[in-house]
Design a protein around this motif. Sequence first.
Motif, short mmCIF file in Angstrom:
data_model
loop_
_atom_site.label_atom_id
_atom_site.label_comp_id
_atom_site.label_asym_id
_atom_site.label_seq_id
_atom_site.Cartn_x
_atom_site.Cartn_y
_atom_site.Cartn_z
N SER A 138 0.83 -1.21 0.00
CA SER A 138 0.00 0.00 0.00
C SER A 138 0.86 1.26 0.00
O SER A 138 0.51 2.26 -0.63
N LEU A 139 1.99 1.22 0.72
CA LEU A 139 2.91 2.35 0.69
C LEU A 139 3.39 2.63 -0.73
O LEU A 139 3.45 3.78 -1.17
N LEU A 140 3.72 1.56 -1.45
CA LEU A 140 4.17 1.72 -2.83
C LEU A 140 3.06 2.30 -3.71
O LEU A 140 3.30 3.19 -4.52
N TRP A 148 0.59 4.16 -2.69
CA TRP A 148 0.36 5.55 -2.27
C TRP A 148 1.39 6.49 -2.88
O TRP A 148 1.07 7.56 -3.39
N VAL A 149 2.66 6.06 -2.84
CA VAL A 149 3.73 6.89 -3.40
C VAL A 149 3.53 7.09 -4.90
O VAL A 149 3.81 8.18 -5.44
N THR A 150 3.05 6.07 -5.59
CA THR A 150 2.86 6.16 -7.04
C THR A 150 1.45 6.64 -7.42
O THR A 150 1.08 6.59 -8.59
N ARG A 151 0.67 7.06 -6.42
CA ARG A 151 -0.68 7.61 -6.63
C ARG A 151 -1.60 6.64 -7.38
O ARG A 151 -2.34 7.01 -8.28
N LEU A 205 7.24 3.26 9.46
CA LEU A 205 6.75 2.75 8.17
C LEU A 205 5.41 2.03 8.34
O LEU A 205 4.52 2.16 7.49
N VAL A 211 2.61 4.70 8.86
CA VAL A 211 2.27 5.33 7.58
C VAL A 211 1.59 4.33 6.65
O VAL A 211 0.67 4.66 5.91
N GLY A 212 2.03 3.06 6.71
CA GLY A 212 1.43 2.03 5.88
C GLY A 212 -0.03 1.78 6.21
O GLY A 212 -0.83 1.51 5.32
N ALA A 272 -1.80 4.51 4.51
CA ALA A 272 -1.71 4.30 3.06
C ALA A 272 -2.67 3.21 2.60
O ALA A 272 -3.29 3.31 1.53
N THR A 274 -5.47 3.82 -0.26
CA THR A 274 -5.36 3.13 -1.55
C THR A 274 -6.34 1.98 -1.70
O THR A 274 -6.43 1.40 -2.79
#
Length: 200
Positions: free
Chosen positions: A17-19, A21-24, A82, A85-86, A89, A93
């Motif tokens: 989910s972090l990935l 979120w970062v890539t929208r 992390l 935040v995850g 995220a 997402t």
Amino acid sequence: MRIARALVRHELRLFASLLLWVTRRTHGTRDGRPFGHARGQGAMMGGLAFVCVVETAGMAVLLRGWPVVHAVVLVLDVYTVLLVVGVHAACVTRPHLLDSTHLRVRDGAHVDLRIPLADIAAVRRELRTTHEPAEGELNLAVGAQTDVTLELATPVAHFTFLGRERRVRLVRLHADDPDELARALTRARTAPSPSPGRPG
């Protein structure tokens, strides 16, 4: 062993989910209409992450004379940040998702329940800030608040974090735009079925 596997799966979903979120990007929303549910917890999760960062900096100062202990604690503290935040995220997402046959109700990385529209008996716009655990009920609160209630004509199977099956007949959930979700559900439930094609 089952608990360990569940924890590992959950943490892998958080990092995925972090990935996203970062890539929208979002998870599984290509074939339906998403309804976000994370807006109400953004400030709280941001504050929690900030506290974790401050604690990390404080421990770095306190343990500067013990390099091995400092390294171990630093890794644990960064991992904790992390994870926090995850969690947020995952909520951002993985929104609720409505398509022509199902409502997919989600809560971060640990709840993903598909409810057939045909099994929804009633949709209520209902604000609740207290949720007592009860058999057959699933409460997906955000900031201790739910604002849409679904009564089911037929119970659906919900699997808990550790894989235990529960039969759910009432679902309370939160949405960033609960009025629009309730309207969209009502329209989807009352939409006429597509007419069959002409015989060949």
